[in-house]
Design a protein around this motif. Structure first.
Motif, short mmCIF file in Angstrom:
data_model
loop_
_atom_site.label_atom_id
_atom_site.label_comp_id
_atom_site.label_asym_id
_atom_site.label_seq_id
_atom_site.Cartn_x
_atom_site.Cartn_y
_atom_site.Cartn_z
N LEU A 1 0.82 -1.21 0.00
CA LEU A 1 0.00 0.00 0.00
C LEU A 1 0.86 1.27 0.00
N GLN A 2 2.18 1.11 0.14
CA GLN A 2 3.10 2.24 0.04
C GLN A 2 3.74 2.32 -1.35
N ARG A 3 3.20 1.54 -2.30
CA ARG A 3 3.73 1.58 -3.67
C ARG A 3 2.75 2.34 -4.56
N TRP A 4 3.34 3.14 -5.44
CA TRP A 4 2.56 4.07 -6.25
C TRP A 4 2.98 4.01 -7.71
N GLN A 5 2.03 4.29 -8.57
CA GLN A 5 2.32 4.42 -9.99
C GLN A 5 2.25 5.89 -10.36
N LEU A 6 3.29 6.37 -11.03
CA LEU A 6 3.26 7.72 -11.60
C LEU A 6 2.71 7.59 -13.01
N GLU A 7 1.45 7.90 -13.16
CA GLU A 7 0.75 7.72 -14.43
C GLU A 7 0.80 9.03 -15.22
N PRO A 8 1.46 9.06 -16.38
CA PRO A 8 1.58 10.31 -17.13
C PRO A 8 0.21 10.90 -17.45
N ALA A 9 0.10 12.20 -17.28
CA ALA A 9 -1.12 12.94 -17.60
C ALA A 9 -0.70 14.30 -18.16
N ALA A 10 -1.60 14.96 -18.83
CA ALA A 10 -1.28 16.27 -19.42
C ALA A 10 -0.79 17.22 -18.34
N GLY A 11 0.44 17.66 -18.48
CA GLY A 11 1.01 18.61 -17.53
C GLY A 11 1.68 17.99 -16.33
N GLY A 12 1.75 16.65 -16.24
CA GLY A 12 2.40 16.03 -15.09
C GLY A 12 2.05 14.57 -14.94
N TYR A 13 1.74 14.17 -13.72
CA TYR A 13 1.48 12.77 -13.41
C TYR A 13 0.33 12.64 -12.43
N ARG A 14 -0.42 11.56 -12.58
CA ARG A 14 -1.36 11.16 -11.53
C ARG A 14 -0.64 10.21 -10.59
N LEU A 15 -0.95 10.27 -9.34
CA LEU A 15 -0.35 9.40 -8.33
C LEU A 15 -1.39 8.35 -7.97
N VAL A 16 -1.20 7.12 -8.49
CA VAL A 16 -2.19 6.05 -8.37
C VAL A 16 -1.65 4.96 -7.45
N ASN A 17 -2.45 4.57 -6.47
CA ASN A 17 -1.98 3.52 -5.57
C ASN A 17 -1.90 2.19 -6.30
N ALA A 18 -0.82 1.44 -6.08
CA ALA A 18 -0.58 0.19 -6.80
C ALA A 18 -1.61 -0.88 -6.47
N VAL B 1 -4.79 9.75 -6.01
CA VAL B 1 -5.00 10.65 -4.87
C VAL B 1 -5.19 12.08 -5.37
N GLY B 2 -6.03 12.77 -4.66
CA GLY B 2 -6.26 14.18 -4.93
C GLY B 2 -6.27 14.95 -3.62
N VAL B 3 -6.53 16.22 -3.71
CA VAL B 3 -6.53 17.09 -2.54
C VAL B 3 -7.97 17.40 -2.16
N THR B 4 -8.33 17.13 -0.92
CA THR B 4 -9.68 17.41 -0.44
C THR B 4 -9.84 18.91 -0.18
N ASP B 5 -11.09 19.31 0.10
CA ASP B 5 -11.36 20.72 0.34
C ASP B 5 -10.63 21.25 1.57
N ASP B 6 -10.35 20.37 2.53
CA ASP B 6 -9.63 20.81 3.72
C ASP B 6 -8.12 20.56 3.63
N GLY B 7 -7.61 20.26 2.40
CA GLY B 7 -6.17 20.20 2.19
C GLY B 7 -5.52 18.87 2.46
N ARG B 8 -6.30 17.79 2.62
CA ARG B 8 -5.72 16.48 2.84
C ARG B 8 -5.56 15.74 1.52
N LEU B 9 -4.70 14.73 1.53
CA LEU B 9 -4.60 13.82 0.40
C LEU B 9 -5.55 12.65 0.64
N ALA B 10 -6.35 12.30 -0.39
CA ALA B 10 -7.28 11.19 -0.26
C ALA B 10 -7.47 10.55 -1.62
N GLN B 11 -7.85 9.26 -1.59
CA GLN B 11 -8.06 8.51 -2.84
C GLN B 11 -9.53 8.58 -3.26
#
Length: 612
Positions: free
Chosen positions: A564-581, A587-597
């Motif tokens: 669960l600590q392994r991640w895929q850097l998935e190429p996307a326009a302008g950078g990468y998505r961070l996808v759990n293996a 993962v994205g950023v919630t309204d209160d500034g946390r990282l969540a899937q």
């Protein structure tokens, strides 16, 4: 948990496989027997050779021939053999001729004849047979542009040659499944069973994560159609229904203590059948297969019918006082069979629910896939006239659990007559065999680790279902054969990491953090901040995996064994998505500034810009 929730190795093992010496090939080359998987059994050599060179054309006149030639042209280009035109008319030296001749009935539905000389020809009675001839051609060209002159007639021994994948709880990425379809076709496997959840429009309450969108499935089915791999869907029932009814307590079976059973559908309720058959109809919008798999295994796993007296009452009300609870179960299977038949689909079930305690027979024509040794033996099922497929537990690859002993099976010359608990004397009534991949411990291995064990097992089942189960004197020689033909054209190396190890700033709208990125042995990365390694943790666990949307991703104590600590850097326009293996959620950023899937269709994934 379910028996099928039961794949290991490291990528270094795959590297060794692909670079190992080829002990048997020198002997075969001396006899001018081309190296393929499945192996050719009747190669008749001739003088000279065929050379694939610039100027070669694919000669195809009819519509079927042009479809086969078009796919071959794309695959030749993907394999590094350049662009080759598809043309009608007469052939000349160096050309490849695709010819579908329905009068060649001896070749059957999938066989072909390949002849190599000044030009190379593939002849078959059907489009599918011609397609398989082109798979052999691609393998012959995998080791160079020259093919020894000769001829073969190559016809499969079994009709069904397959792989089963449970992508029903733990999501399996589409690129991984696309690789599988291409690899299956390359090795002449023709049936992919997918137990999975398609995101439902009719029942949004069932759309817990693990699902695929309908557009994703349409794309995969189209790939399967082009590569002659039939993709058969399964929604397991009436057991293992929790992915579908955990939010439908009205459909859950209630035990004698009043407890709801989220994994068991209440087969006594007409609403339950209507719900399940409605899902069949919705799946028919995206799956084009002529079969439907309803599972029908382990309905009472961890319990027994005595806890549910309403089932016995239902059976007796329907079939008389001599009926058994098992009759209610078979009744549900048969009603599903009738609905599937009305939709033009043949029903398939697992064997372990057929314990012999029923008085009501399973409807004729139901294919039984035999995986477990129970009281009703394969010979009895065959004698009763049911089409019988070998899905033996010995062929299972379980994520974080049991792995098929492919070498041992090869050394035993295993073939589809060898079921769990019984070996049949003849292949009569046996449709074929398949390997199965199931995630008992969803975090036990990553997809890339699963692939390491999969490819040798896949080639073995291809060999055992198409031709001679033991074409080489040793397993090492057989694996060398697989290494020689390599992977299918278009196969993607999913272990490639798009950035080098090092320190990076991760930036997206609303958040920036610094971390060390390091590649893992299975082709993912760890993301190590000053506080620890980024990990998904929290919420309800399913098969030992946090699959709920909104679960936080936060630094934890670094553990190289923690998938669960392994991640895929998935190429996307302008950078990468961070996808759990493991969870396969970005993962994205919630309204209160946390990282969540979150599933990517529920919330737009964050795109991270990395700067050294």
């Amino acid at each position: 948990m379910r028996r099928r929730w039961r794949v290991a190795g490291v990528l270094a093992a795959l590297t060794l496989l692909l670079t190992a010496p080829l002990p048997a090939l020198a002997v075969e080359e001396a006899a001018q027997v081309p190296v393929t998987v499945p192996a050719l059994t009747d190669w008749t050599p001739a003088a000279g050779s065929y050379r694939y060179a610039p100027g070669a054309r694919l000669v195809a006149d009819g519509a079927s021939e042009r479809r086969v030639a078009g796919t071959l042209a794309d695959d030749l280009r993907a394999a590094g053999h350049g662009t080759v035109p598809v043309v009608p008319g007469g052939a000349r030296t160096g050309d490849i001729v695709i010819d579908v001749r329905p009068d060649r009935t001896s070749l059957g539905a999938e066989g072909y004849e390949l002849a190599a000389g000044k030009r190379l020809s593939v002849t078959a009675a059907t489009e599918t047979g011609a397609f398989y001839g082109t798979r052999t051609l691609l393998q012959l060209l995998a080791r160079g542009d020259t093919v020894p002159a000769g001829r073969t007639v190559d016809v499969p021994r079994y009709k069904e040659r397959g792989v089963g994948v449970c992508a029903c709880y733990i999501h399996v990425s589409m690129p991984w499944l696309e690789n599988l379809v291409r690899e299956m076709a390359y090795n002449k496997l023709n049936q992919l069973l997918l137990e999975l959840k398609v995101k439902s429009d009719a029942h949004p309450e069932a759309n817990t994560w693990g699902y695929y969108t309908k557009d994703e499935i349409r794309s995969l089915v189209a790939l399967g159609k082009r590569y002659h791999v039939e993709i058969i869907p399964e929604i397991n029932s009436p057991g293992h229904m929790d992915p579908w009814i955990e939010n439908r307590p009205d459909l859950q079976l209630t035990d004698s203590d009043g407890n709801k059973q989220p994994s068991r559908l209440d087969i006594t309720r007409p609403e339950a059948l209507a719900y399940y058959t409605g899902l069949i109809d919705e799946y028919a919008e995206v799956f084009t297969s002529t079969s439907w798999h309803m599972g029908a295994d382990e309905y009472m796993l961890g319990s027994d019918f005595a806890k549910y007296p309403q089932i016995l009452k239902y059976a007796q009300d329907r079939y008389g006082p001599g009926a058994t609870p098992q009759d209610a179960f078979i009744d549900f299977v048969n009603r599903v069979h009738a609905h599937a038949a009305d939709k033009g689909k043949r029903l398939r079930i697992w064997n372990d629910g057929l314990t012999g305690a029923n008085t009501v027979p399973v409807t004729a024509g139901t294919t039984v896939e035999h995986w477990l040794n129970v009281a009703t033996k394969p010979s009895r099922l065959r004698d009763q006239g049911y089409p019988l497929m070998n899905a033996a537990y010995a062929l299972y690859l379980v994520r974080g659990g049991f792995h098929s002993d492919t070498e041992g099976l090869y050394d035993q010359s295993w073939d589809p007559r060898s079921f769990e608990g019984e070996k049949l004397a003849t292949s009569d009534g046996i449709t074929g065999a398949k390997i199965s991949l199931w995630p008992d411990n969803g975090r036990g291995e990553t997809e890339n680790e699963v692939a390491v064990a999969l490819w040798p097992a896949l080639r073995h089942i291809a060999q055992a279902t198409w031709g001679d189960p033991h074409p080489d004197s040793t397993y090492a020689a057989f694996t060398a054969r697989g290494a020689a033909v390599g992977h299918a054209p278009g196969w993607r190396d999913l272990t490639r990491v798009p950035v080098a190890d090092g320190s990076y700033s991760f930036r997206t709208r609303g958040l920036t953090f610094d971390a060390e990125v390091a590649r893992t042995s299975d082709g993912y990365v760890t993301v190590r901040t000053a506080e620890g390694c980024l990990e998904v943790r929290g919420g309800k666990l399913t098969l030992n995996v946090p699959l709920q949307p909104g679960v936080a991703a936060a630094p934890q104590t670094c553990d190289p064994r923690n998938t669960l600590q392994r991640w895929q850097l998935e190429p996307a326009a302008g950078g990468y998505r961070l996808v759990n293996a493991i969870t396969r959620m970005p993962v994205g950023v919630t309204d209160d500034g946390r990282l969540a899937q979150y599933p990517p269709d529920q919330r737009t994934p964050a795109v991270w810009r990395l700067s050294a």
